[in-house]
Scaffold this active site. Sequence first.
Site, PDB file in Angstrom:
ATOM      1  N   HIS A  88      26.581  16.410   3.757  1.00 18.58           N
ATOM      2  CA  HIS A  88      25.401  17.275   3.355  1.00 18.58           C
ATOM      3  C   HIS A  88      24.915  17.764   4.664  1.00 18.58           C
ATOM      4  CE1 HIS A  88      24.268  15.254  -0.677  1.00 18.58           C
ATOM      5  NE2 HIS A  88      25.319  15.134  -0.642  1.00 18.58           N
ATOM      6  N   GLU A 108      22.090  17.866   6.012  1.00 12.58           N
ATOM      7  CA  GLU A 108      21.089  17.050   6.560  1.00 12.58           C
ATOM      8  C   GLU A 108      21.834  16.207   7.333  1.00 12.58           C
ATOM      9  OE1 GLU A 108      19.044  17.730   2.638  1.00 12.58           O
ATOM     10  OE2 GLU A 108      21.040  17.712   3.345  1.00 12.58           O
TER      11      GLU A 108
END
Length: 175
Positions: A71, A73
């Site tokens: 992801h 993040e």
Amino acid sequence: MFNSPITEIFLLVLEMNFSEDTYRFMYAALQEAERALVENEVPVGAVVVSDNKIIGRGYNQIEKLNDATAHAEMIAITAAENNIGNWRLEDCSIYVTLEPCVMCAGAMLASRINELYFAAFDPKFGACGSIYNLADDGKTNHKIKVYSGIYTEESQRLLSQFFSSVRNSSIKGNA
């Protein structure tokens, strides 16, 4: 209403709920999301900021890396930690185009991120206000200050564009 450049600037300032830097960093996250879109990934982007400088960038690369944990993040946090040589990101903020999921919110808590800014809520997976609020749970030894609503429409537009494209290609594939 009288329209002039000064009036437009005044109205723009009235609409700004955040600092100019906040918009600048969220714009950088949107640029990362656009990179994901170009690579046929769900368009989510993130940047980690320390002392008003971007120290980590990431965009979704799940398909590219064949990795469910890739992801935006997670990639931005890892880049920031490598950049400063420390897993503790205590004085850092993260800017993300979509509300973080449980995994990403957990990584932010573990890395001691101080502030989270995100553009759009995620009603299906969001863990910072939508489904859960891990950032301010009270059961962990760390809390994250959360701010939302920065470039929401732009983020939602990228997501809609991506999912519309996916739906259209699946319809064509089934025809």
